[in-house]
Write a protein that holds these residues in place. Structure first.
Motif, PDB file in Angstrom:
ATOM      1  N   ALA A  41       0.848  -1.195   0.000  1.00 18.73           N
ATOM      2  CA  ALA A  41       0.000   0.000   0.000  1.00 18.73           C
ATOM      3  C   ALA A  41       0.884   1.245   0.000  1.00 18.73           C
ATOM      4  O   ALA A  41       1.987   1.245   0.557  1.00 18.73           O
ATOM      5  CB  ALA A  41      -0.918  -0.012   1.212  1.00 18.73           C
ATOM      6  N   TYR A  42       0.380   2.318  -0.619  1.00 23.89           N
ATOM      7  CA  TYR A  42       1.146   3.562  -0.738  1.00 23.89           C
ATOM      8  C   TYR A  42       1.398   4.170   0.637  1.00 23.89           C
ATOM      9  O   TYR A  42       0.456   4.486   1.378  1.00 23.89           O
ATOM     10  CB  TYR A  42       0.419   4.557  -1.633  1.00 23.89           C
ATOM     11  N   ALA A  43       2.665   4.333   0.979  1.00 25.72           N
ATOM     12  CA  ALA A  43       3.051   4.895   2.273  1.00 25.72           C
ATOM     13  C   ALA A  43       2.591   6.343   2.399  1.00 25.72           C
ATOM     14  O   ALA A  43       2.787   7.150   1.501  1.00 25.72           O
ATOM     15  CB  ALA A  43       4.568   4.803   2.448  1.00 25.72           C
ATOM     16  N   GLY A  44       1.959   6.646   3.497  1.00 23.06           N
ATOM     17  CA  GLY A  44       1.484   8.002   3.744  1.00 23.06           C
ATOM     18  C   GLY A  44       0.035   8.201   3.341  1.00 23.06           C
ATOM     19  O   GLY A  44      -0.601   9.168   3.731  1.00 23.06           O
ATOM     20  N   GLY A  45      -0.495   7.289   2.550  1.00 26.86           N
ATOM     21  CA  GLY A  45      -1.904   7.326   2.183  1.00 26.86           C
ATOM     22  C   GLY A  45      -2.264   8.403   1.182  1.00 26.86           C
ATOM     23  O   GLY A  45      -1.412   9.042   0.583  1.00 26.86           O
ATOM     24  N   GLY A  46      -3.541   8.550   0.985  1.00 23.82           N
ATOM     25  CA  GLY A  46      -4.080   9.522   0.038  1.00 23.82           C
ATOM     26  C   GLY A  46      -4.535   8.857  -1.243  1.00 23.82           C
ATOM     27  O   GLY A  46      -4.071   7.776  -1.611  1.00 23.82           O
ATOM     28  N   GLN A  47      -5.454   9.504  -1.923  1.00 24.33           N
ATOM     29  CA  GLN A  47      -6.031   8.952  -3.147  1.00 24.33           C
ATOM     30  C   GLN A  47      -5.125   9.139  -4.364  1.00 24.33           C
ATOM     31  O   GLN A  47      -4.986   8.238  -5.187  1.00 24.33           O
ATOM     32  CB  GLN A  47      -7.393   9.592  -3.407  1.00 24.33           C
ATOM     33  N   ALA A  48      -4.524  10.284  -4.493  1.00 29.98           N
ATOM     34  CA  ALA A  48      -3.770  10.613  -5.708  1.00 29.98           C
ATOM     35  C   ALA A  48      -2.666   9.607  -6.015  1.00 29.98           C
ATOM     36  O   ALA A  48      -2.489   9.206  -7.165  1.00 29.98           O
ATOM     37  CB  ALA A  48      -3.184  12.016  -5.597  1.00 29.98           C
ATOM     38  N   ASN A  49      -1.915   9.205  -5.005  1.00 27.04           N
ATOM     39  CA  ASN A  49      -0.785   8.303  -5.212  1.00 27.04           C
ATOM     40  C   ASN A  49      -1.031   6.878  -4.735  1.00 27.04           C
ATOM     41  O   ASN A  49      -0.102   6.069  -4.686  1.00 27.04           O
ATOM     42  CB  ASN A  49       0.463   8.862  -4.522  1.00 27.04           C
ATOM     43  N   ALA A  50      -2.266   6.565  -4.378  1.00 19.29           N
ATOM     44  CA  ALA A  50      -2.587   5.218  -3.897  1.00 19.29           C
ATOM     45  C   ALA A  50      -2.253   4.183  -4.965  1.00 19.29           C
ATOM     46  O   ALA A  50      -2.327   4.464  -6.171  1.00 19.29           O
ATOM     47  CB  ALA A  50      -4.068   5.139  -3.533  1.00 19.29           C
ATOM     48  N   VAL A  51      -1.884   2.987  -4.531  1.00 12.20           N
ATOM     49  CA  VAL A  51      -1.549   1.903  -5.458  1.00 12.20           C
ATOM     50  C   VAL A  51      -2.831   1.430  -6.142  1.00 12.20           C
ATOM     51  O   VAL A  51      -3.832   1.125  -5.485  1.00 12.20           O
ATOM     52  CB  VAL A  51      -0.873   0.738  -4.705  1.00 12.20           C
ATOM     53  N   LEU A  52      -2.797   1.372  -7.457  1.00  9.88           N
ATOM     54  CA  LEU A  52      -3.955   0.961  -8.241  1.00  9.88           C
ATOM     55  C   LEU A  52      -4.137  -0.554  -8.176  1.00  9.88           C
ATOM     56  O   LEU A  52      -3.209  -1.315  -8.440  1.00  9.88           O
ATOM     57  CB  LEU A  52      -3.780   1.393  -9.701  1.00  9.88           C
ATOM     58  N   LEU A  53      -5.339  -0.989  -7.815  1.00 12.50           N
ATOM     59  CA  LEU A  53      -5.676  -2.410  -7.806  1.00 12.50           C
ATOM     60  C   LEU A  53      -6.107  -2.792  -9.216  1.00 12.50           C
ATOM     61  O   LEU A  53      -7.078  -2.251  -9.741  1.00 12.50           O
ATOM     62  CB  LEU A  53      -6.795  -2.690  -6.801  1.00 12.50           C
ATOM     63  N   THR A  54      -5.380  -3.715  -9.835  1.00 15.62           N
ATOM     64  CA  THR A  54      -5.653  -4.069 -11.228  1.00 15.62           C
ATOM     65  C   THR A  54      -6.258  -5.455 -11.393  1.00 15.62           C
ATOM     66  O   THR A  54      -6.733  -5.793 -12.468  1.00 15.62           O
ATOM     67  CB  THR A  54      -4.364  -3.993 -12.064  1.00 15.62           C
ATOM     68  N   GLY A  55      -6.229  -6.273 -10.357  1.00 16.71           N
ATOM     69  CA  GLY A  55      -6.801  -7.618 -10.444  1.00 16.71           C
ATOM     70  C   GLY A  55      -8.190  -7.650  -9.830  1.00 16.71           C
ATOM     71  O   GLY A  55      -8.662  -6.660  -9.274  1.00 16.71           O
ATOM     72  N   ASN A  56      -8.837  -8.804  -9.923  1.00 14.21           N
ATOM     73  CA  ASN A  56     -10.090  -8.934  -9.185  1.00 14.21           C
ATOM     74  C   ASN A  56      -9.900  -9.823  -7.953  1.00 14.21           C
ATOM     75  O   ASN A  56     -10.842 -10.095  -7.235  1.00 14.21           O
ATOM     76  CB  ASN A  56     -11.255  -9.400 -10.059  1.00 14.21           C
ATOM     77  N   ARG A  57      -8.677 -10.236  -7.705  1.00 16.33           N
ATOM     78  CA  ARG A  57      -8.253 -10.903  -6.472  1.00 16.33           C
ATOM     79  C   ARG A  57      -6.967 -10.191  -6.054  1.00 16.33           C
ATOM     80  O   ARG A  57      -5.921 -10.392  -6.667  1.00 16.33           O
ATOM     81  CB  ARG A  57      -7.937 -12.387  -6.688  1.00 16.33           C
ATOM     82  N   CYS A  58      -7.048  -9.343  -5.039  1.00 17.17           N
ATOM     83  CA  CYS A  58      -5.907  -8.512  -4.656  1.00 17.17           C
ATOM     84  C   CYS A  58      -5.535  -8.767  -3.199  1.00 17.17           C
ATOM     85  O   CYS A  58      -6.379  -8.670  -2.308  1.00 17.17           O
ATOM     86  CB  CYS A  58      -6.249  -7.035  -4.832  1.00 17.17           C
ATOM     87  N   ARG A  59      -4.249  -9.089  -2.982  1.00 16.92           N
ATOM     88  CA  ARG A  59      -3.759  -9.329  -1.623  1.00 16.92           C
ATOM     89  C   ARG A  59      -2.678  -8.309  -1.302  1.00 16.92           C
ATOM     90  O   ARG A  59      -1.612  -8.282  -1.926  1.00 16.92           O
ATOM     91  CB  ARG A  59      -3.201 -10.746  -1.477  1.00 16.92           C
ATOM     92  N   VAL A  60      -2.995  -7.465  -0.330  1.00 12.65           N
ATOM     93  CA  VAL A  60      -2.044  -6.453   0.130  1.00 12.65           C
ATOM     94  C   VAL A  60      -1.273  -7.078   1.278  1.00 12.65           C
ATOM     95  O   VAL A  60      -1.853  -7.481   2.281  1.00 12.65           O
ATOM     96  CB  VAL A  60      -2.776  -5.170   0.578  1.00 12.65           C
TER      97      VAL A  60
END
Length: 135
Positions: A41-60
């Motif tokens: 996950a994008y350190a520090g949070g926020g929408q602009a730089n958040a990691v894009l989920l590209t699958g339909n099964r996503c494990r962070v």
């Protein structure tokens, strides 16, 4: 086959099990099972730089601090994404695509996704995601 329409009933209701059974039958019928694993996950949070989920099964697997973030691509009706936060302790934030919403929370508003929890997110209307959260 009968189809599921609308949000789930209260889990205490007798029809909840029937709803879930139909829901999973539909889900399996339309899912392509694209897996995105070992997400940080994008350190520090926020929408602009958040990691894009590209699958339909996503494990962070890595959420370095509470509030680190991921986000969905633009929501299309019937899109479904299973998201697992496998982090040991930290909650992460899940954002919709810019201008969209999750659980009628308003445009661009995140939802907290606790460590160790699995949730199913489904887009019921263009740009409107809803979450079915594991207990």
């Amino acid at each position: 086959m009968t189809t599921v329409v609308g949000p789930p009933p209260d889990p205490k209701e007798a029809r909840f099990l029937e709803w879930m059974t139909l829901f999973w039958k539909q889900f399996r019928a339309v899912s392509s099972f694209a897996v995105q694993d070992a997400i940080t996950a994008y350190a520090g949070g926020g929408q602009a730089n958040a990691v894009l989920l590209t699958g339909n099964r996503c494990r962070v697997t890595t959420v370095g601090s509470a509030g680190d973030s991921v986000k969905f691509p633009p929501g299309l009706v019937s899109n479904k994404v299973l998201v697992m936060n496998s982090a040991a302790a930290n909650s992460m934030n899940v954002f919709p695509a810019t201008g969209e919403q999750i659980n009628d929370g308003g445009a661009n508003v995140q939802v907290a996704h606790l460590a160790g929890k699995l949730a199913l997110y489904e887009c019921w209307a263009t740009g409107k995601w809803y979450r079915l959260y594991g207990a």
